[in-house]
Design an enzyme around this catalytic site. Structure first.
Site, PDB file in Angstrom:
ATOM      1  N   CYS A 204       2.561  -5.270   6.805  1.00 20.01           N
ATOM      2  CA  CYS A 204       2.301  -4.955   5.403  1.00 20.01           C
ATOM      3  C   CYS A 204       3.472  -4.177   4.793  1.00 20.01           C
ATOM      4  CB  CYS A 204       1.013  -4.155   5.273  1.00 20.01           C
ATOM      5  SG  CYS A 204      -0.472  -5.141   5.598  1.00 20.01           S
TER       6      CYS A 204
ATOM      7  N   HIS B  27       0.821  -1.208   0.000  1.00 25.74           N
ATOM      8  CA  HIS B  27       0.000   0.000   0.000  1.00 25.74           C
ATOM      9  C   HIS B  27       0.853   1.255   0.000  1.00 25.74           C
ATOM     10  CE1 HIS B  27       0.585   1.017   4.326  1.00 25.74           C
ATOM     11  NE2 HIS B  27       0.620  -0.294   4.512  1.00 25.74           N
TER      12      HIS B  27
END
Length: 563
Positions: free
Chosen positions: A486, A467
């Site tokens: 992440c 992301h």
């Protein structure tokens, strides 16, 4: 024949590195000895004392050997290999040496060059047996030991010597299935054994360049290069003077001898001034070791300079093993995330199309190694905040600032049904919230959203995705472990363009992002992604890089491999 044995012996001496006699090594030596004794004791012999090498002898011996004495390759595999060929010998035919034997021994002698240990394949014993065979009757254990060693090395080169999931519990990329018995039988039947054996190790550029670097570092060890540790020092900035500068200059000269980087080609000097020539060399060294190339010599640069050739050898061997764990075919187009190097590379038909910095998980929320297929993007995403992050990270901030959730665009819900009415955070006594966090938090799209404007989705059991991030300044750090697992991206829009692989994809995405709407964009074709942990890697220009073992996974592998 004598010259071949001498060449193999010289090669063995050059690549041989001593390891301590651990209990495991002693047990393995005992098993090997038992295997040999069993052969001599159980088989019929001729009048002159030599053992007949024929199908009957092989069948009889394999039937009597205990599994504990079969060594590195399981007895079942050894039996199955000979059953495929009706127990006919491979390396000794009609009590005469087959030409394939020397091909096999030469293959086993390459183990050290591949970052493996020739002792695991009993090279010394095979060389001794081979020499004895040229001076008298051929013993049957030469036949069986050669087969066992070839099968073991073939398996280790093709899929890795170690079982990845056992030595690294955070590695979830499946090792390829490989049947060494079937492969060797096909190789022998092909009439081109040498070619088949040469095809076993990875042929990627990364692997081959690591192989070359390994040879260079081993040469340094053989030559006894003096490697004095640089002492702890304060920050040294360009144009400063310090007594340690001559030592640092010497270290760069040594690096030039190994890697040949033109930036390292500096003139020897006893000057204590940190001059422009050395500054440029240090910047190149920092870049090669995954550090910010700012020319400032601090603790991370000093640690990288102090890595000895022996340490680099172990680091190369570990990463060559990891490359053997990977599938041989990664795809025509794919993404490779190097967790240890904090890098993402987009690759198309073997070429590096895009390269960027990434941020990975903190050491206590480390990012695992796994592979998947990117299926879709989400533009202007909501962030459904995991309960652990809500409780451990965000609750204390709300307790210190009653307006924190509101200021960050975080909505509070009583359950996971986001269609229900959001709660007013000011109506909740946050100081009374205990260990069991009873609320669900969701951050709305916007400039403060922790996921930025794009997230890249791919199925996995770890709830990990790629992301964007509003915290761009963190990409300037050397060690970029700031996420909860992440992967945060330095160049999300460029990556989206590569992933979609369509004309005007980026222009279209920008327009959709500017609309402010949350939009899902499905990929026309799913794209493979591999999240790996490589503390050594290679770039598009064939430069080799090293990074620190931030998660301690190299250390874990070393404990199992005993390298």
């Amino acid at each position: 024949m004598g010259s071949l044995l001498e060449e193999l012996e010289d090669s063995r001496r050059f690549f041989y590195i001593r390891i301590r006699n651990t209990l495991i090594a002693k047990i393995q030596a005992f098993q090997a000895a038992f295997f040999t004794i069993g052969i001599f004791c159980l088989l019929p012999s001729t009048a002159d004392g030599s053992i007949l090498v024929n199908a009957q002898a092989l069948y009889s011996q394999l039937d009597k050997i205990s599994p504990a004495a079969s060594g590195k390759i399981g007895l079942a595999i050894l039996k199955r290999f000979y059953a495929m060929r009706d127990y006919q010998p491979v390396w000794v035919q009609d009590d005469k040496i087959s030409p394939e034997l020397d091909i096999a021994i030469a293959f086993i002698a390459t183990a050290e060059q591949e970052g493996l240990d020739s002792k695991d394949y009993e090279l010394e014993q095979l060389l001794r047996l081979r020499k004895q065979s040229s001076e008298g009757p051929t013993p049957l254990d030469l036949e069986l030991h050669t087969t066992q060693a070839v099968l073991t090395l073939a398996r280790d080169l093709c899929r890795g010597r170690l079982i990845a999931s056992e030595v690294d519990p955070d590695w979830h990329i499946q090792q390829q299935t490989f049947d060494p018995a079937d492969y060797l039988q096909k190789a022998i039947n092909s009439g081109n054994l040498k070619s088949f054996l040469e095809d076993l190790s990875p042929k990627t550029k990364d692997y081959q360049l690591m192989r070359q670097a390994l040879a260079h570092y081993r040469e340094q060890v053989v030559r006894g290069i003096h490697w004095t540790a640089i002492p702890e020092i304060p920050l040294i900035r360009p144009n400063m003077n310090h007594p340690v500068i001559p030592q640092i200059r010497t270290r760069i000269v040594q690096a030039f001898a190994i890697h040949g980087n033109p930036e390292y080609d500096i003139a020897p000097s006893k000057s204590e001034k940190y001059d422009d020539e050395l500054v440029n060399a240090i910047k190149a060294f920092q870049y090669q070791h995954g550090l910010n190339a700012d020319g400032v010599i601090g603790k991370n640069t000093r640690a990288a300079l102090n890595k000895t050739p022996e340490q680099k050898i172990r680091q190369l061997r570990i990463n060559m093993e990891r490359l053997r764990w990977l599938p041989r075919e990664l795809g025509d187009r794919y993404l490779l995330v190097n967790i240890a190097g904090f890098r993402l590379t987009a690759i198309e038909y073997g070429k590096h199309i895009l390269d960027m910095r990434v941020i990975v998980g903190r050491d206590y929320r480390s990012t695992p190694s796994f592979n998947s297929l990117i299926s879709h993007l989400i533009l202007n995403p909501y962030w459904n905040i995991p309960n652990s992050i809500a409780h451990k990270d965000l609750l204390p901030k709300q307790q210190n600032n009653s307006n924190y959730f509101t200021s960050q665009g975080i909505s509070v819900y009583s359950n996971h049904d986001n269609r229900s009415q959001a709660l007013n955070p000011e109506s909740i006594n946050w100081h009374a919230v205990g260990k069991n966090f009873p609320y669900v938090l969701r951050q709305n799209p916007g400039e403060k959203n922790a996921l930025g404007t794009i997230k890249f989705m791919f199925p996995n059991p770890f709830s990990i995705y790629l992301h964007d991030t509003p915290s761009k300044q963190l990409f300037l750090k050397d060690v970029r472990m700031f996420s909860s697992g992440c992967i945060r991206l330095e160049k999300p829009l460029q990556l989206a363009g590569f992933v979609l692989n369509e004309p005007n994809a980026v222009t279209d995405l920008v327009a959709k992002i500017e609309s402010g709407k949350t939009i899902t964009v499905n990929l026309p074709r799913r794209l493979p992604i591999y999240l790996t942990y490589l503390t050594t890697w290679v770039d598009e220009l064939n430069n080799i890089y090293f990074s620190s073992d931030t998660y301690g996974r190299d250390k874990r592998v070393l404990e199992h491999a005993r390298w």
